[in-house]
Write a protein that holds these residues in place. Structure first.
Motif, PDB file in Angstrom:
ATOM      1  N   GLN A  19       0.804  -1.207   0.000  1.00  0.00           N
ATOM      2  CA  GLN A  19       0.000   0.000   0.000  1.00  0.00           C
ATOM      3  C   GLN A  19       0.844   1.266   0.000  1.00  0.00           C
ATOM      4  O   GLN A  19       0.312   2.352  -0.184  1.00  0.00           O
ATOM      5  N   GLN A  20       2.135   1.140   0.177  1.00  0.00           N
ATOM      6  CA  GLN A  20       2.993   2.313   0.146  1.00  0.00           C
ATOM      7  C   GLN A  20       3.151   2.769  -1.300  1.00  0.00           C
ATOM      8  O   GLN A  20       3.250   1.969  -2.208  1.00  0.00           O
ATOM      9  N   ALA A  25       7.531   4.087  -9.590  1.00  0.00           N
ATOM     10  CA  ALA A  25       6.404   3.539 -10.343  1.00  0.00           C
ATOM     11  C   ALA A  25       5.463   4.649 -10.785  1.00  0.00           C
ATOM     12  O   ALA A  25       4.943   4.619 -11.904  1.00  0.00           O
ATOM     13  N   ASP A  26       5.251   5.629  -9.919  1.00  0.00           N
ATOM     14  CA  ASP A  26       4.390   6.754 -10.284  1.00  0.00           C
ATOM     15  C   ASP A  26       4.980   7.542 -11.442  1.00  0.00           C
ATOM     16  O   ASP A  26       4.265   7.943 -12.361  1.00  0.00           O
ATOM     17  N   ARG A  29       4.661   5.515 -14.613  1.00  0.00           N
ATOM     18  CA  ARG A  29       3.267   5.543 -15.051  1.00  0.00           C
ATOM     19  C   ARG A  29       2.939   6.883 -15.691  1.00  0.00           C
ATOM     20  O   ARG A  29       2.262   6.945 -16.724  1.00  0.00           O
ATOM     21  N   ALA A  30       3.433   7.961 -15.114  1.00  0.00           N
ATOM     22  CA  ALA A  30       3.166   9.296 -15.644  1.00  0.00           C
ATOM     23  C   ALA A  30       3.809   9.477 -17.016  1.00  0.00           C
ATOM     24  O   ALA A  30       3.238  10.126 -17.902  1.00  0.00           O
ATOM     25  N   ASP A  31       4.996   8.923 -17.215  1.00  0.00           N
ATOM     26  CA  ASP A  31       5.692   9.052 -18.496  1.00  0.00           C
ATOM     27  C   ASP A  31       5.202   8.050 -19.531  1.00  0.00           C
ATOM     28  O   ASP A  31       5.581   8.126 -20.697  1.00  0.00           O
ATOM     29  N   GLY A  32       4.397   7.092 -19.116  1.00  0.00           N
ATOM     30  CA  GLY A  32       3.915   6.072 -20.032  1.00  0.00           C
ATOM     31  C   GLY A  32       4.929   4.968 -20.267  1.00  0.00           C
ATOM     32  O   GLY A  32       4.743   4.122 -21.133  1.00  0.00           O
ATOM     33  N   VAL A  36       6.353  -0.184 -21.189  1.00  0.00           N
ATOM     34  CA  VAL A  36       7.599  -0.759 -21.699  1.00  0.00           C
ATOM     35  C   VAL A  36       8.142  -1.763 -20.692  1.00  0.00           C
ATOM     36  O   VAL A  36       8.579  -2.859 -21.061  1.00  0.00           O
ATOM     37  N   VAL A  37       8.113  -1.414 -19.422  1.00  0.00           N
ATOM     38  CA  VAL A  37       8.589  -2.311 -18.372  1.00  0.00           C
ATOM     39  C   VAL A  37       7.754  -3.589 -18.349  1.00  0.00           C
ATOM     40  O   VAL A  37       8.297  -4.700 -18.298  1.00  0.00           O
ATOM     41  N   VAL A  38       6.443  -3.445 -18.424  1.00  0.00           N
ATOM     42  CA  VAL A  38       5.557  -4.611 -18.423  1.00  0.00           C
ATOM     43  C   VAL A  38       5.807  -5.467 -19.659  1.00  0.00           C
ATOM     44  O   VAL A  38       5.846  -6.700 -19.576  1.00  0.00           O
ATOM     45  N   ALA A  39       6.006  -4.846 -20.812  1.00  0.00           N
ATOM     46  CA  ALA A  39       6.260  -5.595 -22.047  1.00  0.00           C
ATOM     47  C   ALA A  39       7.572  -6.377 -21.956  1.00  0.00           C
ATOM     48  O   ALA A  39       7.632  -7.547 -22.336  1.00  0.00           O
TER      49      ALA A  39
END
Length: 71
Positions: A19-20, A25-26, A29-32, A36-39
């Motif tokens: 929950q932290q 990661a934020d 996520r903001a840069d989209g 790429v990391v997930v792929a």
């Protein structure tokens, strides 16, 4: 009983840690770039899975050949 309690406490502690907010990661996520990391991780896991399946097939083939020679 002790093992069950230890397992429950482990799950609770993992839940609290999850929950932290993680700044990295934020930002990804903001840069989209999170996609790429997930792929990349998906490709790596798929490669490992295919490698294991290939090795299992080869081992099964060798086991069949070995059984045929022993009889």
């Amino acid at each position: 009983m002790k093992q069950i309690l230890a397992f429950i406490f482990t799950l609770l502690s993992l839940n609290l840690q999850a929950q932290q907010e993680v700044e990295m990661a934020d930002q990804l996520r903001a840069d989209g770039k999170i996609y790429v990391v997930v792929a990349v991780l998906s490709i790596i896991l798929l490669g490992v899975l295919l490698y294991l399946i290939r090795i299992d097939t080869k081992i099964s083939k060798l086991e069949k050949e070995s059984r045929g020679e022993n009889q």
